[in-house]
Scaffold this motif. Structure first.
Motif, PDB file in Angstrom:
ATOM      1  N   PHE A 126       0.831  -1.207   0.000  1.00  0.00           N
ATOM      2  CA  PHE A 126       0.000   0.000   0.000  1.00  0.00           C
ATOM      3  C   PHE A 126       0.867   1.260   0.000  1.00  0.00           C
ATOM      4  CE2 PHE A 126      -3.707  -2.504   1.878  1.00  0.00           C
ATOM      5  CZ  PHE A 126      -4.469  -2.403   0.726  1.00  0.00           C
ATOM      6  N   THR A 127       1.991   1.203   0.701  1.00  0.00           N
ATOM      7  CA  THR A 127       2.915   2.344   0.672  1.00  0.00           C
ATOM      8  C   THR A 127       3.443   2.576  -0.733  1.00  0.00           C
ATOM      9  OG1 THR A 127       3.586   1.946   2.970  1.00  0.00           O
ATOM     10  CG2 THR A 127       5.060   3.284   1.622  1.00  0.00           C
ATOM     11  N   TYR A 128       3.781   1.482  -1.414  1.00  0.00           N
ATOM     12  CA  TYR A 128       4.228   1.594  -2.807  1.00  0.00           C
ATOM     13  C   TYR A 128       3.159   2.268  -3.670  1.00  0.00           C
ATOM     14  CZ  TYR A 128       4.821   0.172  -7.644  1.00  0.00           C
ATOM     15  OH  TYR A 128       4.900   0.165  -9.011  1.00  0.00           O
ATOM     16  N   LEU A 129       1.902   1.849  -3.502  1.00  0.00           N
ATOM     17  CA  LEU A 129       0.824   2.401  -4.320  1.00  0.00           C
ATOM     18  C   LEU A 129       0.598   3.882  -4.043  1.00  0.00           C
ATOM     19  CD1 LEU A 129      -1.849  -0.451  -4.220  1.00  0.00           C
ATOM     20  CD2 LEU A 129      -0.521   0.310  -6.188  1.00  0.00           C
ATOM     21  N   PRO A 154       3.037   5.406  -7.451  1.00  0.00           N
ATOM     22  CA  PRO A 154       2.174   5.739  -8.584  1.00  0.00           C
ATOM     23  C   PRO A 154       1.122   6.819  -8.299  1.00  0.00           C
ATOM     24  CG  PRO A 154       2.429   3.366  -8.390  1.00  0.00           C
ATOM     25  CD  PRO A 154       3.037   3.953  -7.157  1.00  0.00           C
ATOM     26  N   LEU A 155       0.490   6.794  -7.134  1.00  0.00           N
ATOM     27  CA  LEU A 155      -0.612   7.722  -6.883  1.00  0.00           C
ATOM     28  C   LEU A 155      -0.152   9.128  -6.498  1.00  0.00           C
ATOM     29  CD1 LEU A 155      -3.162   5.414  -5.011  1.00  0.00           C
ATOM     30  CD2 LEU A 155      -3.085   6.032  -7.426  1.00  0.00           C
ATOM     31  N   PHE A 156       0.851   9.230  -5.623  1.00  0.00           N
ATOM     32  CA  PHE A 156       1.283  10.534  -5.135  1.00  0.00           C
ATOM     33  C   PHE A 156       2.560  11.028  -5.800  1.00  0.00           C
ATOM     34  CE2 PHE A 156      -0.939   9.915  -0.761  1.00  0.00           C
ATOM     35  CZ  PHE A 156      -2.165  10.033  -1.401  1.00  0.00           C
ATOM     36  N   GLY A 157       3.197  10.185  -6.604  1.00  0.00           N
ATOM     37  CA  GLY A 157       4.399  10.603  -7.318  1.00  0.00           C
ATOM     38  C   GLY A 157       5.571  10.961  -6.419  1.00  0.00           C
ATOM     39  N   GLY A 158       5.728  10.238  -5.315  1.00  0.00           N
ATOM     40  CA  GLY A 158       6.851  10.497  -4.422  1.00  0.00           C
ATOM     41  C   GLY A 158       6.674  11.708  -3.524  1.00  0.00           C
ATOM     42  N   ARG A 159       5.437  12.158  -3.348  1.00  0.00           N
ATOM     43  CA  ARG A 159       5.164  13.308  -2.471  1.00  0.00           C
ATOM     44  C   ARG A 159       4.244  12.887  -1.333  1.00  0.00           C
ATOM     45  NH1 ARG A 159       2.567  17.217  -6.710  1.00  0.00           N
ATOM     46  NH2 ARG A 159       1.707  15.189  -7.323  1.00  0.00           N
ATOM     47  N   TRP A 160       4.118  13.772  -0.344  1.00  0.00           N
ATOM     48  CA  TRP A 160       3.204  13.557   0.785  1.00  0.00           C
ATOM     49  C   TRP A 160       3.494  12.227   1.486  1.00  0.00           C
ATOM     50  CZ3 TRP A 160      -0.453  14.799  -3.610  1.00  0.00           C
ATOM     51  CH2 TRP A 160      -0.546  16.167  -3.782  1.00  0.00           C
ATOM     52  N   ALA A 187       0.950   9.209   2.729  1.00  0.00           N
ATOM     53  CA  ALA A 187       1.034   7.896   2.085  1.00  0.00           C
ATOM     54  C   ALA A 187       1.133   6.789   3.124  1.00  0.00           C
ATOM     55  CB  ALA A 187       2.230   7.860   1.136  1.00  0.00           C
ATOM     56  N   ILE A 188       1.977   6.982   4.138  1.00  0.00           N
ATOM     57  CA  ILE A 188       2.126   5.972   5.188  1.00  0.00           C
ATOM     58  C   ILE A 188       0.829   5.827   5.977  1.00  0.00           C
ATOM     59  CG2 ILE A 188       3.318   5.421   7.340  1.00  0.00           C
ATOM     60  CD1 ILE A 188       5.822   6.652   6.186  1.00  0.00           C
ATOM     61  N   ALA A 189       0.193   6.973   6.294  1.00  0.00           N
ATOM     62  CA  ALA A 189      -1.064   6.931   7.043  1.00  0.00           C
ATOM     63  C   ALA A 189      -2.142   6.184   6.270  1.00  0.00           C
ATOM     64  CB  ALA A 189      -1.531   8.352   7.361  1.00  0.00           C
ATOM     65  N   ALA A 199       1.780  -3.815  12.441  1.00  0.00           N
ATOM     66  CA  ALA A 199       2.450  -4.586  11.396  1.00  0.00           C
ATOM     67  C   ALA A 199       2.559  -3.781  10.109  1.00  0.00           C
ATOM     68  CB  ALA A 199       1.698  -5.893  11.144  1.00  0.00           C
ATOM     69  N   ALA A 200       1.486  -3.086   9.741  1.00  0.00           N
ATOM     70  CA  ALA A 200       1.494  -2.303   8.506  1.00  0.00           C
ATOM     71  C   ALA A 200       2.485  -1.153   8.582  1.00  0.00           C
ATOM     72  CB  ALA A 200       0.093  -1.769   8.224  1.00  0.00           C
ATOM     73  N   LEU A 201       2.568  -0.511   9.735  1.00  0.00           N
ATOM     74  CA  LEU A 201       3.530   0.578   9.885  1.00  0.00           C
ATOM     75  C   LEU A 201       4.952   0.053   9.751  1.00  0.00           C
ATOM     76  CD1 LEU A 201       4.134   3.524  10.499  1.00  0.00           C
ATOM     77  CD2 LEU A 201       4.032   2.994  12.935  1.00  0.00           C
ATOM     78  N   ALA A 202       5.217  -1.099  10.346  1.00  0.00           N
ATOM     79  CA  ALA A 202       6.543  -1.709  10.196  1.00  0.00           C
ATOM     80  C   ALA A 202       6.829  -2.004   8.727  1.00  0.00           C
ATOM     81  CB  ALA A 202       6.626  -2.991  11.022  1.00  0.00           C
TER      82      ALA A 202
END
Length: 285
Positions: free
Chosen positions: A46-49, A53-59, A63-65, A197-200
């Motif tokens: 989900f972090t990758y997505l 692709p969705l945020f273009g390496g910003r925010w 993204a993590i939240a 777990a997801a945060l890790a």
């Protein structure tokens, strides 16, 4: 020696976050969630997505939240649709959670392929600390995990919801008799473990090989730590996380990182033979 200490702290921090959630669900629900490694993996994907692709390496923080929130939604659906009515059957929960893990793996294979997915670096660059060169991200792992674990401890000890979790873990029947909704508490615990777990997974995704089968690797880590620390003991899980991390780092430095991956399996076998109750024999949140 300093290198071993620093790498042990950064790796142990991630192990602790993953294992604490696994042990928390076992303590409260009395079941082994074999989809726990999947929750870690989903945090990474989900972090990758979101971040790629969705945020273009910003925010980054957003993204993590969103990655953590999305994984929590998956965990809530897992409980509501498949587990809620059969929590009293540990064998059912184990089989169903394993089936979910395998199903998610196949879905990710179909969507991302079987090869590794490259997650953008969350923090660029590295720093030299007392002569040891570490990534910026690795420097944050231990202090961040420490804060999260302290917040979890404060939640369990000093809030009404946290004390309800402890009550169900210590005596489920007694909690039911005084009017507590054990099913709701178990559901909340599952979501909380999913968030950890997801945060890790989100934090270390840029530094690991993210493939659809990685859930099994992290499930073995969580299970080994839970066995070593004593199933049902959160303090034991934290201590065992750093013990296992230290053993793996030492093995990597003295032998090879290929042998380090065998340490967790060796720990499971030896502890079950020599000390089945683990380091902390009593169940304690």
């Amino acid at each position: 020696m300093l290198e071993i200490v620093l790498f042990t702290l950064s790796r142990g921090a991630i192990y602790a976050l993953v294992a604490v959630g696994f042990v928390l669900v076992f303590s409260v629900g009395g079941v082994l969630n074999l989809a726990h490694g999947t929750l870690f993996m989903l945090g990474g994907y989900f972090t990758y997505l979101f971040y790629g692709p969705l945020f273009g390496g910003r925010w980054l923080l957003l993204a993590i939240a969103l990655a953590v929130l999305s994984t929590c939604v998956v965990a809530a659906l897992l409980h509501a649709v498949l587990l809620r009515r059969r929590l009293q059957s540990p064998s059912y929960v184990m089989v169903m959670s394993l089936a979910v893990a395998l199903f998610v793996e196949q879905c990710l294979r179909a969507g991302f392929g079987a090869t590794s997915t490259s997650v953008p670096g969350l923090l660029a660059g590295s720093q030299t600390l007392m002569g040891v060169r570490l990534l910026q991200l690795e420097l944050l792992l231990f202090p961040l995990a420490l804060v999260l674990l302290l917040v979890l401890w404060a939640f369990l000890r000093h809030t009404a919801q946290g004390r309800s979790v402890i009550a169900v873990a210590q005596n489920r029947q007694g909690a039911l008799l005084v009017g507590m909704d054990a099913s709701r508490i178990v559901a909340g615990t599952l979501v909380l473990s999913a968030a950890l777990a997801a945060l890790a997974g989100a934090l270390v995704a840029p530094t690991i090989t993210l493939v659809p089968s990685i859930w099994a690797y992290w499930l073995v880590k969580a299970f080994a730590i839970a066995i070593l620390g004593g199933l049902g003991s959160l303090p034991g899980a934290v201590v065992a996380a750093f013990v296992l991390s230290f053993a793996e780092v030492v093995t990597t430095f003295t032998l090879s990182d290929q042998f380090a991956d065998l340490v967790a399996l060796l720990v499971i076998v030896l502890v079950l033979i020599l000390r089945p109750t683990g380091l902390f024999a009593t169940r304690s949140l």
